[in-house]
Design a protein around this motif. Structure first.
Motif: not given
Length: 650
Positions: A198-199, A201-203, A205-206, A209
């Motif tokens: 999950s981390d 994917s979050n990283i 995505g950041q 972005q």
């Protein structure tokens, strides 16, 4: 002309009459009646022409004078009504006349008489007298201003040709030129290998972005070619603004935290000013390679004129994997086995790291049956204690002078260069140029003028020392490779020197390499004794420390002494100056043998590599140096200017 023409005309008639008289007299004497009559006819015609000329001379003069006045009047009216602005200036470059277009388009209702030329064209006064003139912007319009100086009078005619449309078209062409930009996340695999899915994917995505926001401010495009690599194509107009902001995307990416300690860093390679898109991509790849070779977390812009760097404030991120070391070790072993004699050379004034890594590789290759030598200048080096220590313990045959190596090198020989990748810094540039096969092993941040003909270029800017890199290679040479205790101690001495006894730039791989050497029997007490100073060296070091002054948080120490101990005392003094409260970096400057030497040190927050690079040197973020052919005072001035420029860019 109106005065000279009648006189010439009359003179010609007089000569004709005189000739007729002489001719007639001669004919008369010969009693030739026909000839006499002919001469008389010529004389009478000439006399009549002379009389008529005298009668009409006054009218001819009046006609020529009137015509001259008409020509001058027409010229003046043509100049005044000329469709481009024109002025005339005197020998003081003051305006004494101007035409209607100049008044209407450039000077308005004000009177321009007496205005100096520089008030119109600025500092382009000298350029406008050149053949091509100069481009000058006046009242939001662009003019090609050219001058023609009179050969007779001390006056000059200045013409203002409006080229605004041409200039705007040229500016638009330059602003719309496409530039290739390659962006790579330096530590993508390392920061995500232990993260939760999950981390991850979050990283990811950041990161994406940040890139999307970055490209939204331009009219360019961006394409993701790998998880850690992006290609972007933008116009020059937007690249200029990005450069003005000093690639603030680096700071934005660095703010992405992974866990409690690590953060993401980015390297950007830009190809600017290329003739084609393909050439721009080549420039971008070269720029990215330079960024990675300098530790990452920075941007490099490659133009036909060279490189320009931005960022680079973070320390190089240590890679946990040793796959590259294993691959390089296999390639180096195969290359050495297929070569003749192996020569291993460090940089000028070799230190413990340059010589220690050379000794370790020399011992390893000799244990595998190869003929190997450490090439070093026996007089100009900073590690005489290590040479003496190896000689006293039966390894004196390791060392060979540069002259002896040059006389024995052959086409089948192999040259390994340690602790430098700049051809100007090697101990013997002649030996480097004579070698057909070259291998480079270095940990310093990559410089622009690096060795580019190496068959193996092992470069790890995150490594603490070249001795650490050599130790890792030796571990992968295989079981037949055995180095002696003295060889292991030489390698350990190199690591301890560059890490300041494992305080600076020490990563987990540094301690693993030291543990391996300790396992081989390296004695830390014996290594420590190699660093012992003489009384003179300690005295010179104390004098340098006492001379230090502060400049923007940097300690700058100088000396007029030329004692040979300064080569050892200067870097030691630079290290000790960092222990003073408020000192972010230290610079020790001394002159010897006509060359000014600079040793620079920092604790990491101040990048001394960039400062030394600005004056022609190089090194690491925490340890760098330079050599200048100037006086100590001039060297101090250059260092201060480089510090000022570095602070401005922060």
């Amino acid at each position: 002309m109106k005065k000279r023409l009648p006189k010439l005309y009359i003179a010609a008639l007089c000569l004709l009459i005189l000739f007729s008289l002489v001719f007639g007299i001669l004919l008369a004497l010969s009693a030739d009646v026909a000839g006499f009559l002919g001469a008389a006819a010529v004389f009478i015609c000439s006399a009549l022409l002379l009389i008529l000329s005298l009668i009409f001379n006054k009218d001819i003069t009046k006609y020529v004078t009137a015509m001259d006045k008409d020509i001058v009047s027409i010229s003046r009216e043509t100049f005044y009504d000329f469709p481009e602005p024109i002025i005339i200036v005197d020998d003081t470059e003051s305006v004494i006349w101007y035409n209607r277009e100049f008044e209407d388009r450039l000077f308005g209702d004000d009177r321009a008489y007496g205005v100096h030329l520089s008030d119109l064209v600025g500092n382009n006064t000298a350029k406008i007298f050149a053949q091509s003139g100069a481009t000058v912007k006046i009242l939001d319009r662009y003019y090609n201003v050219s001058a023609r100086q009179s050969e007779t009078f001390s006056l000059s005619v200045i013409r203002f040709s409006d080229i605004t449309d041409h200039v705007l078209l040229e500016n638009e062409y330059k602003a719309s030129r496409k530039t290739v930009m390659i962006m790579m996340v330096d530590n993508y695999d390392d920061v995500l290998q232990n993260a939760k899915e999950s981390d991850k994917s979050n990283i990811q995505g950041q990161i994406e972005q940040v890139f999307e926001r970055f490209i939204e401010n331009t009219n360019g495009v961006i394409h993701k070619v790998a998880n850690d690599r992006f290609y972007a194509i933008i116009e020059e107009r937007h690249l200029s603004r990005i450069i003005e902001r000093k690639f603030d995307i680096l700071d934005e990416v660095r703010s992405i935290q992974v866990g409690d300690r690590s953060s993401v860093t980015l390297s950007i390679g830009v190809g600017r000013g290329a003739k084609t898109m393909a050439e721009s991509e080549v420039y971008a790849k070269q720029s990215l390679d330079m960024c990675l070779g300098r530790g990452g977390d920075q941007a490099a812009v490659k133009t036909p004129g060279g490189f320009e760097f931005f960022g680079g404030i973070s320390k190089a991120v240590e890679k946990s994997t040793k796959v590259r070391s294993r691959i390089i070790a296999t390639a180096l072993k195969e290359l050495a086995q297929s070569s003749g004699t192996v020569y291993i050379m460090g940089h000028k004034f070799a230190d413990f790291d340059a010589l220690g890594s050379s000794i370790g590789l020399c011992g390893a290759l000799r244990s595998m049956g190869k003929q190997a030598y450490c090439v070093i200048d026996p007089e100009k080096n900073l590690c005489k204690t290590l040479i003496d220590y190896m000689t006293q313990n039966g390894s004196g045959d390791y060392f060979m002078s540069c002259e002896a190596a040059l006389s024995s090198i052959s086409d089948n020989s192999l040259l390994i260069i340690c602790d430098t990748h700049n051809p100007e810094f090697v101990d013997s540039k002649t030996l480097y140029e004579a070698a057909n096969t070259v291998v480079v092993i270095d940990h310093h941040r990559k410089m622009v003028n690096h060795i580019d003909n190496a068959v193996v270029f092992f470069h790890e800017p995150f490594a603490s020392s070249t001795s650490e890199m050599a130790t890792e290679l030796i571990q992968y040479f295989g079981s037949e490779c055995k180095i002696s205790i003295r060889d292991a101690e030489a390698l350990l001495a190199g690591i301890m020197l560059d890490t300041k006894n494992f305080v600076m730039r020490s990563g987990s791989r540094t301690f693993e390499a030291a543990a391996y050497l300790k396992k081989l029997g390296a004695d830390t007490i014996a290594v420590k004794n190699l660093f012992s100073d003489t009384l003179n060296t300690y005295r010179e070091k104390s004098i340098l420390i006492q001379s230090a002054t502060l400049f923007h948080g940097c300690a700058i120490a100088t000396t007029e002494s030329n004692a040979p101990e300064l080569r050892l005392a200067a870097p030691q003094a630079a290290d000790e100056l960092l222990g003073i409260i408020g000192v972010k970096a230290s610079f020790v400057i001394y002159r010897m043998d006509g060359v000014c030497y600079i040793s620079a040190r920092s604790l990491g927050s101040f990048n001394v590599q960039l400062i030394m690079e600005a004056i022609g040197g190089g090194g690491h973020q925490t340890m760098a140096g330079a050599q200048l052919n100037v006086s100590v005072e001039e060297a101090v001035k250059k260092v201060k200017e480089a510090i000022d420029n570095f602070i401005i860019k922060l």
